[in-house]
Enzyme design. Structure first.
Site, PDB file in Angstrom:
ATOM      1  N   ASP A   1      -0.115  11.697  -1.877  1.00 56.42           N
ATOM      2  CA  ASP A   1       1.267  11.774  -1.396  1.00 56.42           C
ATOM      3  C   ASP A   1       1.615  13.242  -1.164  1.00 56.42           C
ATOM      4  O   ASP A   1       0.729  14.043  -0.915  1.00 56.42           O
ATOM      5  CB  ASP A   1       2.219  11.099  -2.391  1.00 56.42           C
ATOM      6  CG  ASP A   1       3.443  10.481  -1.711  1.00 56.42           C
ATOM      7  OD1 ASP A   1       4.203  11.252  -1.080  1.00 56.42           O
ATOM      8  OD2 ASP A   1       3.636   9.265  -1.796  1.00 56.42           O
TER       9      ASP A   1
ATOM     10  N   HIS B   1       0.305  14.515   1.837  1.00 58.43           N
ATOM     11  CA  HIS B   1       1.352  14.380   2.853  1.00 58.43           C
ATOM     12  C   HIS B   1       2.075  15.692   3.123  1.00 58.43           C
ATOM     13  O   HIS B   1       3.132  15.688   3.751  1.00 58.43           O
ATOM     14  CB  HIS B   1       2.355  13.298   2.431  1.00 58.43           C
ATOM     15  CG  HIS B   1       1.757  11.926   2.353  1.00 58.43           C
ATOM     16  ND1 HIS B   1       2.483  10.816   1.970  1.00 58.43           N
ATOM     17  CD2 HIS B   1       0.500  11.478   2.590  1.00 58.43           C
ATOM     18  CE1 HIS B   1       1.700   9.747   1.980  1.00 58.43           C
ATOM     19  NE2 HIS B   1       0.493  10.136   2.347  1.00 58.43           N
TER      20      HIS B   1
END
Length: 422
Positions: free
Chosen positions: A250, A273
């Site tokens: 993430d 991310h």
């Protein structure tokens, strides 16, 4: 006679000084005792030389058992309680070895006038029974003014055993799995020279804290691991993150509501991310975000580079005073992106999070997307005073462009992709 005695005293004094210097050099060469020496590769696994280590509280003396089979939770807790109650400098030592523990809470306030040192030299592994974690953290530090967590060891949350219980992709009201290291209501914290691996939820969550510094930390989890943000900061002031490597499933670093004066420097990110401000606007009456600086960082193979994301149909709040500078992108999908419809669709009610005073400077590298700069702002509160300075991106897919919606943008210097058409 007086002159002769003076010369003799001077010689004796010089000899004493030389002897003291030799003793000091010998001690420094040996690195001292109590974990003060430098670790392998110069990584400083022990306690830094300028730290007063104080009385040692070794978890073995309080019932912890190495080997990774027997539960050592009580041994860790009792060692902390004893150190926290000690009225002078104190150090909790987790020696080499593997220790299995469930939820741990290092709670204050403590009596020590100096920061308590938690020296992690071994590997701490999480118990794999999710029912043992009723709160937001696996290892929680709360109501402590002054703590240092360091030592070169590893905090292994064994998140692969828990990720199947994560339903956040299907359920917007999901409950996040516990963070590996959860700092809440903590002041004057230093986290350095530790390795966080395979968190259940966030690797590190900093909330309601002030003056937190994270340096020389390695954070590792597979690209497919869900919601394993590297470091999440919310409701906190004066947080500095530097010289850290993050590879997760993430956001490498995410900055949430109420964060102010957050600095990120010399951080490598990938997979993951990227660096995100947000997501913002999910909860009612969120606090503003102000003063976020991300500089001298490198992203490789991430889905996003530098991102600001807000939910549609949000309550009003602000995100301002944000700087992304000297960022290197290596095959990043969305190098520069503002998404004010995060988790929704453009037809949803607009976000009411007002984004302003954001600078993107010296952003360079490669992208896999034809749209390298994508600024999707709210039509209800358009983005104001966005500055793009010396953007040098190229797409390995061929043509490259920018897209801007409801955004007031100023351009200076080289612009590749070209500026949005006005």
């Amino acid at each position: 006679m007086a002159c002769s005695m003076g010369r003799r005293a001077s010689s004796i004094g010089l000899l004493i000084v030389l002897c003291l210097a030799l003793v000091s050099c010998g001690a420094n060469a040996r690195g001292g005792r109590g974990g003060r020496g430098r670790g392998r590769g110069g990584r400083g696994r022990g306690v830094p030389p300028n730290v007063v280590t104080g009385k040692e509280f070794n978890v073995l003396q309080f019932g912890a058992v190495p080997g990774g089979r027997e539960d050592s939770t009580e041994g860790f807790m009792h060692a902390w309680i004893a150190a926290c109650s000690f009225p002078s400098a104190a150090r909790v030592v987790i020696p080499p070895g593997v220790f299995k523990v469930a939820e741990i809470i290092f709670s204050g306030p403590c009596k020590s006038p100096t920061p308590i040192v938690v020296q992690v030299m071994g590997t701490v592994r999480a118990d794999s029974d999710l029912s043992n974690y009723p709160d937001k953290g696996w290892i929680t530090v709360t109501r402590v003014n002054g703590i240092m967590i360091l030592g070169g060891g590893t905090l292994d949350a064994q998140g692969a055993n828990m990720w199947k219980y994560n339903d956040c992709k299907r359920n917007s009201d999901c409950v996040h799995l516990p963070a590996t290291l959860y700092l809440v209501n903590v002041q004057n914290a230093r986290i350095q020279w530790v390795h966080l691996v395979n968190s259940m939820g966030f690797h590190m969550h900093v909330s309601e804290c002030q003056d937190v510094r994270v340096n020389h930390v390695d954070i590792t989890a597979p690209a497919e691991s869900p919601n394993t943000d590297g470091i999440h900061v919310s409701r906190s002031q004066l947080v500095k993150i530097g010289t850290t490597n993050i590879a997760t499933g993430d956001d490498c670093i995410s900055v949430g509501q109420g964060a102010m004066n957050v600095t990120v420097k010399k951080v490598t990110c990938g997979p993951g991310h990227g660096f995100s401000v947000g997501s913002l606007g999910k909860l009612p009456n969120e606090l503003d975000v102000r003063g976020v600086i991300v500089r001298n960082c490198t992203l490789t193979g991430t889905t996003n580079g530098v991102r600001i994301k807000t939910f549609p149909a949000s309550d009003p709040s602000r995100a301002s005073g944000i700087v992304f500078g000297n960022i290197v992108m290596n095959n990043v999908v969305n190098p520069v992106i503002i998404d004010q419809y995060y988790g929704g669709r453009p037809t949803d009610k607009p976000s009411r999070v007002k984004i302003s005073d954001v600078t993107y400077q010296d952003i360079r590298g490669t992208t896999t997307s034809p749209v390298a700069v994508n600024l999707m702002c709210s039509k209800l509160v358009p983005c104001q005073n966005l500055k793009l300075i010396n953007i040098k991106l190229r797409s390995i897919a061929g043509m490259i462009s920018s897209a801007c919606t409801n955004a007031q943008v100023g351009y200076t210097g080289i612009q590749n992709p070209p500026p949005c058409k006005r």
